[in-house]
Scaffold this active site. Structure first.
Site, PDB file in Angstrom:
ATOM      1  N   GLY A 209      30.634   7.945   0.167  1.00 35.63           N
ATOM      2  CA  GLY A 209      30.523   9.271   0.375  1.00 35.63           C
ATOM      3  C   GLY A 209      31.206   9.538   1.634  1.00 35.63           C
ATOM      4  N   GLY A 211      32.288  10.784   5.548  1.00 33.06           N
ATOM      5  CA  GLY A 211      31.731  10.361   6.752  1.00 33.06           C
ATOM      6  C   GLY A 211      30.787  11.432   7.374  1.00 33.06           C
ATOM      7  N   VAL A 214      27.498  10.826   4.737  1.00 31.90           N
ATOM      8  CA  VAL A 214      26.643   9.448   4.565  1.00 31.90           C
ATOM      9  C   VAL A 214      27.014   8.940   6.005  1.00 31.90           C
ATOM     10  CG1 VAL A 214      26.931   7.390   3.787  1.00 31.90           C
ATOM     11  CG2 VAL A 214      27.178   9.352   1.922  1.00 31.90           C
ATOM     12  N   GLY A 215      28.123   8.878   6.498  1.00 31.58           N
ATOM     13  CA  GLY A 215      28.206   8.303   7.889  1.00 31.58           C
ATOM     14  C   GLY A 215      27.435   9.121   8.704  1.00 31.58           C
ATOM     15  N   GLU A 253      35.502  -0.628  16.175  1.00 34.56           N
ATOM     16  CA  GLU A 253      37.009  -1.289  16.130  1.00 34.56           C
ATOM     17  C   GLU A 253      37.768  -0.062  15.845  1.00 34.56           C
ATOM     18  OE1 GLU A 253      37.483  -4.407  16.523  1.00 34.56           O
ATOM     19  OE2 GLU A 253      35.677  -5.439  16.387  1.00 34.56           O
ATOM     20  N   CYS A 287      45.879  -1.443  12.154  1.00 38.18           N
ATOM     21  CA  CYS A 287      45.477  -1.049  13.536  1.00 38.18           C
ATOM     22  C   CYS A 287      46.079  -2.063  14.628  1.00 38.18           C
ATOM     23  CB  CYS A 287      43.957  -1.593  13.769  1.00 38.18           C
ATOM     24  SG  CYS A 287      43.428  -3.137  13.055  1.00 38.18           S
TER      25      CYS A 287
HETATM   26  P1  NAD Z   1      38.518   7.566  10.234  1.00 37.10           P
HETATM   27  O1  NAD Z   1      37.966   7.302  11.339  1.00 37.10           O
HETATM   28  O2  NAD Z   1      39.080   9.027   9.931  1.00 37.10           O
HETATM   29  O3  NAD Z   1      37.471   7.005   9.047  1.00 37.10           O
HETATM   30  C1  NAD Z   1      36.809   5.903   9.250  1.00 37.10           C
HETATM   31  C2  NAD Z   1      35.473   5.793   8.483  1.00 37.10           C
HETATM   32  O4  NAD Z   1      34.622   6.920   9.096  1.00 37.10           O
HETATM   33  C3  NAD Z   1      35.610   6.311   7.229  1.00 37.10           C
HETATM   34  O5  NAD Z   1      34.627   5.670   6.127  1.00 37.10           O
HETATM   35  C4  NAD Z   1      35.032   7.862   7.194  1.00 37.10           C
HETATM   36  O6  NAD Z   1      34.546   8.533   6.019  1.00 37.10           O
HETATM   37  C5  NAD Z   1      34.081   7.607   8.297  1.00 37.10           C
HETATM   38  N1  NAD Z   1      33.619   8.690   9.123  1.00 37.10           N
HETATM   39  C6  NAD Z   1      34.371   9.919   9.424  1.00 37.10           C
HETATM   40  N2  NAD Z   1      33.853  10.728   9.962  1.00 37.10           N
HETATM   41  C7  NAD Z   1      32.479  10.322  10.179  1.00 37.10           C
HETATM   42  C8  NAD Z   1      31.444  10.804  10.991  1.00 37.10           C
HETATM   43  N3  NAD Z   1      31.409  12.195  11.480  1.00 37.10           N
HETATM   44  N4  NAD Z   1      30.345   9.936  11.312  1.00 37.10           N
HETATM   45  C9  NAD Z   1      30.429   8.378  10.618  1.00 37.10           C
HETATM   46  N5  NAD Z   1      31.395   8.109   9.928  1.00 37.10           N
HETATM   47  C10 NAD Z   1      32.433   9.033   9.604  1.00 37.10           C
HETATM   48  O7  NAD Z   1      39.559   6.499  10.088  1.00 37.10           O
HETATM   49  P2  NAD Z   1      40.720   6.128   8.841  1.00 37.10           P
HETATM   50  O8  NAD Z   1      41.629   6.938   8.675  1.00 37.10           O
HETATM   51  O9  NAD Z   1      39.639   5.522   7.619  1.00 37.10           O
HETATM   52  O10 NAD Z   1      41.306   4.684   9.517  1.00 37.10           O
HETATM   53  C11 NAD Z   1      42.329   4.581  10.243  1.00 37.10           C
HETATM   54  C12 NAD Z   1      42.042   4.291  11.692  1.00 37.10           C
HETATM   55  O11 NAD Z   1      41.300   3.133  11.666  1.00 37.10           O
HETATM   56  C13 NAD Z   1      43.239   4.131  12.722  1.00 37.10           C
HETATM   57  O12 NAD Z   1      42.869   4.681  13.942  1.00 37.10           O
HETATM   58  C14 NAD Z   1      43.041   2.475  12.788  1.00 37.10           C
HETATM   59  O13 NAD Z   1      43.528   2.046  14.064  1.00 37.10           O
HETATM   60  C15 NAD Z   1      41.656   2.221  12.796  1.00 37.10           C
HETATM   61  N6  NAD Z   1      41.539   0.756  12.340  1.00 37.10           N
HETATM   62  C16 NAD Z   1      41.128  -0.064  13.431  1.00 37.10           C
HETATM   63  C17 NAD Z   1      40.837  -1.384  13.056  1.00 37.10           C
HETATM   64  C18 NAD Z   1      40.356  -2.271  13.931  1.00 37.10           C
HETATM   65  O14 NAD Z   1      39.801  -3.402  13.542  1.00 37.10           O
HETATM   66  N7  NAD Z   1      40.338  -1.929  15.276  1.00 37.10           N
HETATM   67  C19 NAD Z   1      41.262  -1.783  11.847  1.00 37.10           C
HETATM   68  C20 NAD Z   1      41.588  -0.869  10.947  1.00 37.10           C
HETATM   69  C21 NAD Z   1      41.816   0.361  11.196  1.00 37.10           C
END
Ligand code: NAD
Length: 481
Positions: A209, A211, A214-215, A253, A287
């Site tokens: 769902g 973020g 569900v998040g 992360e 990342c």
């Molecule tokens: P994002 O932060 O937009 O989303 C990540 C997850 O968080 C998704 O499942 C999203 O639905 C959820 N989310 C969004 N809003 C939320 C909220 N308010 N509360 C809880 N959950 C919520 O990131 P993205 O676009 O999916 O991924 C890209 C980012 O992830 C980049 O910044 C990348 O560097 C980082 N990343 C880090 C690592 C690591 O290991 N450090 C690995 C991969 C990606």
């Protein structure tokens, strides 16, 4: 992937995985899954709502009563079954990652294998954790923290799910996973695989769902003790803030702007392909991508030449073609984001050595961008400081070893770095001065037992092996008088 194995009919996913079974969604909102190579809708996914999430949390909470009492040996056996079950679906997982987010075959296969290995590594690590320590009249035990909410990013979603689940299960924690909504299809293949692993009821729950729905429920729900998150800094900050009222334990992360330091004794015929592979892995949507290349000023002319030549071997195109190094961006939004950063780099005065704005020739349909290398970049430019999350490399010159270390550390991020050089002792010395969670020397490499995680804005806590398991544990000390 051959055309015969492509998803040519629109699929519908209407269920979530709760309490050991696939359950119809209570949430009614439907989302399209769009194929990035051509913008076609390939699936409809019914998104979970708060009620689905609360049901999943309740199931995990019930499972905690018994699963938290399991022995490390019992957990190792479960991890072994999970390992076998996911390994058996590795090809399906790779195929769906290529289809769903345009991950290139040469990288998606590696990513899936790393996910499979995570279960084997956790099985090994679970036997190495000092679960009980005793001295004098004191006994310290490592206890599972409680129900864990696992929230993942789209760019290697199946891997993140495997890493987090393996660690939580090893620690004794039932989980509720919220995969990225952009990764519903790969999440489904993984859940089908894990469903066949004969897991205790309620140990694994998966609700796809948004973020913000569900998040957010996972973050505020008092029955979730720990949130392990992979994603952006902005959402990571909100999880830390919103989780405070229920005193959530968090592992975050987050992003990176990783430096690759090319030392002046590096052999360019190997060093440049290695540096470019690290910059453009997962089409730059990684990342850990080495998106800042630090080059000794004295070698810049030769480096320019070597980059131009090597970039000709980095093919852009159909991600299913094993010779292709760079596929499309995951979405139109991501395509636009990359374009805006390329424009910004030009406006800031950096020189485009390779690539530039727009689609590559012949790839006008879909979300393909031109892999772009900027030279004459200053480390305070936006293209050197901000995470672009696409195939854009910034080349920055340095005067001395100390200068290279200073520039590498002059970043809000501290996730990953690479040092490339011939003198290994010198490369190690430079590596030891970098404020990052992981440094690789000469080439991208991995070790499933070594910690993964960031300094500074790259996050809080670590994953992988023993370090990942400890993130789901609390200590309890019993003292006799
Ligand atoms: P994002 O932060 O937009 O989303 C990540 C997850 O968080 C998704 O499942 C999203 O639905 C959820 N989310 C969004 N809003 C939320 C909220 N308010 N509360 C809880 N959950 C919520 O990131 P993205 O676009 O999916 O991924 C890209 C980012 O992830 C980049 O910044 C990348 O560097 C980082 N990343 C880090 C690592 C690591 O290991 N450090 C690995 C991969 C990606």
């Amino acid at each position: 992937m051959s055309p015969a194995t492509r998803i040519d009919t629109v699929k519908s996913i209407t269920t979530h995985y709760i309490d050991g079974a696939f359950a119809e969604s209570h949430g009614r909102q439907i989302m399209d899954v769009v194929r990035p190579t051509d913008g076609q809708v390939i699936a409809h996914v019914t998104l979970a709502d708060e009620e689905d999430t609360r049901r999943a949390i309740a199931a995990a909470n019930r499972a905690f009563a018994t699963y938290s009492q399991s022995t490390p040996e019992e957990r190792a056996k479960i991890l072994s079954r999970m390992h076998q079950a996911v390994a058996a679906r590795a090809d399906d997982l790779t195929a769906v990652m290529i289809e769903e987010y345009g991950g290139v075959a040469q990288f998606a296969g590696l990513i899936v294998q790393t996910g499979v290995n995570a279960f084997a590594a956790a099985e090994q690590a679970v036997r190495e954790v000092p679960w009980t320590r005793r001295w004098d009249k004191t006994t310290v035990t490592m206890e599972p923290v409680g129900v864990a909410g696992l929230i993942t990013a789209w760019n290697a979603n199946a891997l993140f799910m495997c890493l987090k689940v393996a660690s939580a299960v090893a620690a004794g924690c039932p989980v509720v996973i919220k995969p990225s909504e952009l990764s519903a299809l790969q999440a489904r293949v993984l859940v089908e695989a894990l469903h066949s692993a004969d897991l205790p009821k309620g140990l694994l729950n998966v609700v796809t769902g948004l973020g913000t729905v569900v998040g957010a429920e996972l973050v505020r729900n008092p029955d979730v003790a720990k949130v392990s998150f992979t994603g952006s800094v902005a959402v990571g900050e909100s999880i830390m803030r919103d989780g405070a009222s229920t005193m959530k334990r968090v592992t975050l992360e987050l992003g990176g702007k990783s430096p690759t330091i090319l030392l002046d004794d590096a052999a360019l015929d190997q060093a440049i392909p290695s540096a470019l592979t690290m910059a453009f892995m997962n089409s730059g949507q990684a990342c850990a991508a080495g998106t800042r290349l630090l080059v000794p000023k004295s070698r810049m002319d030769a480096v320019r030449q070597a980059i131009r030549e090597t970039m000709r071997t980095f093919r852009v195109g159909n991600p299913a073609d094993p010779k292709v190094a760079i596929g499309p961006m995951v979405s139109e939004k991501q395509y636009e984001r990359i374009q805006s950063y390329i424009r910004k780099g030009i406006e800031e005065g950096a020189e485009v050595l390779v690539g530039g704005e727009g689609h590559p020739e012949g790839l006008e349909t879909g979300f393909f961008v031109k892999p772009t290398v900027f030279v004459d970049v200053k480390n305070d430019m936006a293209i050197a400081q901000e995470e672009i999350f696409g195939p854009v490399l910034s080349v920055i010159t340095y005067e001395s070893e100390d200068d290279a270390i200073r520039i590498a550390n002059d970043s809000k991020y501290g996730l990953h770095a690479a040092v490339i050089g011939t003198d290994l002792a010198r490369a190690r010395r430079v590596a030891s001065k970098l404020r990052v969670g992981r440094v690789v020397i000469n080439n991208m490499t991995d070790d499933p037992l070594a910690p993964w995680g960031g300094f500074k804005f790259s996050g809080v806590g670590r994953e992988y092996g023993r370090y990942g398991i400890e993130a789901f544990l609390e200590t309890r000390a019993i003292l006799e008088s």
